[in-house]
Design a protein around this motif. Sequence first.
Motif, PDB file in Angstrom:
ATOM      1  N   GLN A  58       0.836  -1.188   0.000  1.00 53.69           N
ATOM      2  CA  GLN A  58       0.000   0.000   0.000  1.00 53.69           C
ATOM      3  C   GLN A  58       0.878   1.247   0.000  1.00 53.69           C
ATOM      4  OE1 GLN A  58      -3.230  -0.065  -0.205  1.00 53.69           O
ATOM      5  NE2 GLN A  58      -3.663   2.102   0.011  1.00 53.69           N
ATOM      6  N   VAL A  59       0.683   2.085  -1.006  1.00 58.13           N
ATOM      7  CA  VAL A  59       1.459   3.313  -1.112  1.00 58.13           C
ATOM      8  C   VAL A  59       0.808   4.384  -0.262  1.00 58.13           C
ATOM      9  CG1 VAL A  59       2.285   5.088  -2.673  1.00 58.13           C
ATOM     10  CG2 VAL A  59       2.215   2.707  -3.426  1.00 58.13           C
ATOM     11  N   GLN A  60       1.611   5.054   0.519  1.00 55.89           N
ATOM     12  CA  GLN A  60       1.095   6.146   1.342  1.00 55.89           C
ATOM     13  C   GLN A  60       1.790   7.438   0.971  1.00 55.89           C
ATOM     14  OE1 GLN A  60       1.653   4.657   5.403  1.00 55.89           O
ATOM     15  NE2 GLN A  60      -0.545   4.312   5.510  1.00 55.89           N
ATOM     16  N   LEU A  61       1.008   8.469   0.782  1.00 54.44           N
ATOM     17  CA  LEU A  61       1.537   9.791   0.507  1.00 54.44           C
ATOM     18  C   LEU A  61       1.036  10.728   1.592  1.00 54.44           C
ATOM     19  CD1 LEU A  61       0.821   9.994  -3.338  1.00 54.44           C
ATOM     20  CD2 LEU A  61       2.890   9.203  -2.188  1.00 54.44           C
ATOM     21  N   VAL A  62       1.956  11.453   2.207  1.00 53.35           N
ATOM     22  CA  VAL A  62       1.599  12.332   3.308  1.00 53.35           C
ATOM     23  C   VAL A  62       2.169  13.714   3.034  1.00 53.35           C
ATOM     24  CG1 VAL A  62       1.713  12.725   5.784  1.00 53.35           C
ATOM     25  CG2 VAL A  62       1.620  10.376   4.895  1.00 53.35           C
ATOM     26  N   GLU A  63       1.270  14.698   2.859  1.00 52.39           N
ATOM     27  CA  GLU A  63       1.706  16.065   2.603  1.00 52.39           C
ATOM     28  C   GLU A  63       1.858  16.826   3.913  1.00 52.39           C
ATOM     29  OE1 GLU A  63      -1.529  15.379  -0.677  1.00 52.39           O
ATOM     30  OE2 GLU A  63      -1.327  15.037   1.481  1.00 52.39           O
ATOM     31  N   ASP A  66      13.977  14.340  -3.232  1.00 56.66           N
ATOM     32  CA  ASP A  66      15.144  13.801  -2.567  1.00 56.66           C
ATOM     33  C   ASP A  66      14.913  12.296  -2.457  1.00 56.66           C
ATOM     34  OD1 ASP A  66      17.088  12.905  -0.811  1.00 56.66           O
ATOM     35  OD2 ASP A  66      17.034  14.728   0.399  1.00 56.66           O
ATOM     36  N   ARG A  67      15.570  11.541  -3.316  1.00 58.76           N
ATOM     37  CA  ARG A  67      15.330  10.091  -3.337  1.00 58.76           C
ATOM     38  C   ARG A  67      15.823   9.409  -2.078  1.00 58.76           C
ATOM     39  NH1 ARG A  67      17.640   7.945  -8.840  1.00 58.76           N
ATOM     40  NH2 ARG A  67      19.033   9.719  -8.649  1.00 58.76           N
ATOM     41  N   THR A  68      16.825   9.992  -1.424  1.00 54.53           N
ATOM     42  CA  THR A  68      17.330   9.379  -0.196  1.00 54.53           C
ATOM     43  C   THR A  68      16.298   9.469   0.920  1.00 54.53           C
ATOM     44  OG1 THR A  68      18.361  11.416   0.590  1.00 54.53           O
ATOM     45  CG2 THR A  68      19.691   9.986  -0.831  1.00 54.53           C
ATOM     46  N   LYS A  69      15.399  10.448   0.811  1.00 53.62           N
ATOM     47  CA  LYS A  69      14.368  10.626   1.837  1.00 53.62           C
ATOM     48  C   LYS A  69      12.987  10.224   1.337  1.00 53.62           C
ATOM     49  CE  LYS A  69      16.796  14.458   4.098  1.00 53.62           C
ATOM     50  NZ  LYS A  69      16.718  15.868   4.531  1.00 53.62           N
ATOM     51  N   ASN A  70      12.913   9.730   0.106  1.00 52.66           N
ATOM     52  CA  ASN A  70      11.610   9.382  -0.485  1.00 52.66           C
ATOM     53  C   ASN A  70      10.624  10.535  -0.354  1.00 52.66           C
ATOM     54  OD1 ASN A  70      12.180   6.822  -1.463  1.00 52.66           O
ATOM     55  ND2 ASN A  70      11.593   5.808   0.429  1.00 52.66           N
ATOM     56  N   SER A  71      11.106  11.730  -0.668  1.00 52.62           N
ATOM     57  CA  SER A  71      10.266  12.911  -0.499  1.00 52.62           C
ATOM     58  C   SER A  71      10.269  13.774  -1.755  1.00 52.62           C
ATOM     59  CB  SER A  71      10.752  13.746   0.685  1.00 52.62           C
ATOM     60  OG  SER A  71      10.529  13.070   1.894  1.00 52.62           O
ATOM     61  N   SER A 122       6.159   6.440   0.024  1.00 51.82           N
ATOM     62  CA  SER A 122       6.768   5.134   0.275  1.00 51.82           C
ATOM     63  C   SER A 122       6.976   4.408  -1.041  1.00 51.82           C
ATOM     64  CB  SER A 122       5.882   4.308   1.218  1.00 51.82           C
ATOM     65  OG  SER A 122       4.588   4.160   0.653  1.00 51.82           O
ATOM     66  N   GLY A 123       7.940   4.856  -1.818  1.00 59.10           N
ATOM     67  CA  GLY A 123       8.201   4.226  -3.106  1.00 59.10           C
ATOM     68  C   GLY A 123       8.750   5.226  -4.099  1.00 59.10           C
ATOM     69  N   ARG A 124       9.200   4.715  -5.253  1.00 58.88           N
ATOM     70  CA  ARG A 124       9.781   5.586  -6.267  1.00 58.88           C
ATOM     71  C   ARG A 124       8.806   5.679  -7.438  1.00 58.88           C
ATOM     72  NH1 ARG A 124      15.761   4.909  -8.997  1.00 58.88           N
ATOM     73  NH2 ARG A 124      15.504   6.477 -10.614  1.00 58.88           N
ATOM     74  N   TYR A 125       8.155   6.829  -7.554  1.00 60.63           N
ATOM     75  CA  TYR A 125       7.134   7.024  -8.570  1.00 60.63           C
ATOM     76  C   TYR A 125       7.320   8.356  -9.280  1.00 60.63           C
ATOM     77  CZ  TYR A 125       4.776   3.332  -5.992  1.00 60.63           C
ATOM     78  OH  TYR A 125       4.467   2.150  -5.376  1.00 60.63           O
ATOM     79  N   VAL A 126       6.675   8.500 -10.400  1.00 56.22           N
ATOM     80  CA  VAL A 126       6.456   9.826 -10.957  1.00 56.22           C
ATOM     81  C   VAL A 126       5.565  10.547  -9.954  1.00 56.22           C
ATOM     82  CG1 VAL A 126       5.356  11.137 -12.801  1.00 56.22           C
ATOM     83  CG2 VAL A 126       6.637   9.041 -13.343  1.00 56.22           C
ATOM     84  N   MET A 127       5.960  11.754  -9.585  1.00 60.31           N
ATOM     85  CA  MET A 127       5.210  12.463  -8.552  1.00 60.31           C
ATOM     86  C   MET A 127       4.677  13.777  -9.099  1.00 60.31           C
ATOM     87  SD  MET A 127       5.247  10.478  -5.961  1.00 60.31           S
ATOM     88  CE  MET A 127       4.584  11.611  -4.752  1.00 60.31           C
ATOM     89  N   GLY A 128       3.472  14.091  -8.725  1.00 59.38           N
ATOM     90  CA  GLY A 128       2.866  15.329  -9.173  1.00 59.38           C
ATOM     91  C   GLY A 128       2.218  16.085  -8.031  1.00 59.38           C
ATOM     92  N   TRP A 129       2.010  17.366  -8.252  1.00 59.07           N
ATOM     93  CA  TRP A 129       1.233  18.204  -7.338  1.00 59.07           C
ATOM     94  C   TRP A 129       0.021  18.739  -8.099  1.00 59.07           C
ATOM     95  CZ3 TRP A 129       1.951  18.708  -2.197  1.00 59.07           C
ATOM     96  CH2 TRP A 129       3.191  18.350  -1.668  1.00 59.07           C
ATOM     97  N   PHE A 130      -1.111  18.662  -7.456  1.00 52.64           N
ATOM     98  CA  PHE A 130      -2.353  19.210  -7.971  1.00 52.64           C
ATOM     99  C   PHE A 130      -2.932  20.132  -6.901  1.00 52.64           C
ATOM    100  CE2 PHE A 130      -3.421  16.715 -11.824  1.00 52.64           C
ATOM    101  CZ  PHE A 130      -2.387  15.806 -11.782  1.00 52.64           C
ATOM    102  N   ARG A 131      -3.904  20.937  -7.286  1.00 50.31           N
ATOM    103  CA  ARG A 131      -4.581  21.782  -6.315  1.00 50.31           C
ATOM    104  C   ARG A 131      -6.048  21.919  -6.682  1.00 50.31           C
ATOM    105  NH1 ARG A 131      -1.726  27.627  -7.736  1.00 50.31           N
ATOM    106  NH2 ARG A 131      -2.786  27.990  -9.751  1.00 50.31           N
TER     107      ARG A 131
END
Length: 121
Positions: free
Chosen positions: A1-6, A69-74, A25-34
């Motif tokens: 289960q992937v968790q994203l926490v803003e 920052d891939r080392t921090k998964n952030s 929790s993982g390496r993905y293409v990441m986006g921001w929406f509003r």
Amino acid sequence: QVQLVESGGGLVQAGGSLRLSCAASGRYVMGWFRQAPGKEREFVATISSGGYSTLYADSVKGRFTISRDRTKNSVYLQMNSLKPEDTAVYYCAGGSRWNGGPRSSADYDYWGQGTQVTVSS
């Protein structure tokens, strides 16, 4: 289960800056929406899984910067020169394909709970 926490939202005056963070929790293409009240969710920025490619909405280009920052998964969204029209709930999202830069919410599989950004005039 992937968790994203803003985190990092808040109240700021016009012209100010905020930095949003998203722990993934993982390496993905990441986006921001509003999403502003009464409006549809809109694309803000995206970054490839390796961090080498980025894409921005015209409305934020030159003011916002997405990074990771891939080392921090952030993943981060640095927002400068904020305007009242930037007021919205900001969501981070994770997807599995770059394909030139995914701008649609349908391109993303995982979503965070959102963080409020309010810009006062």
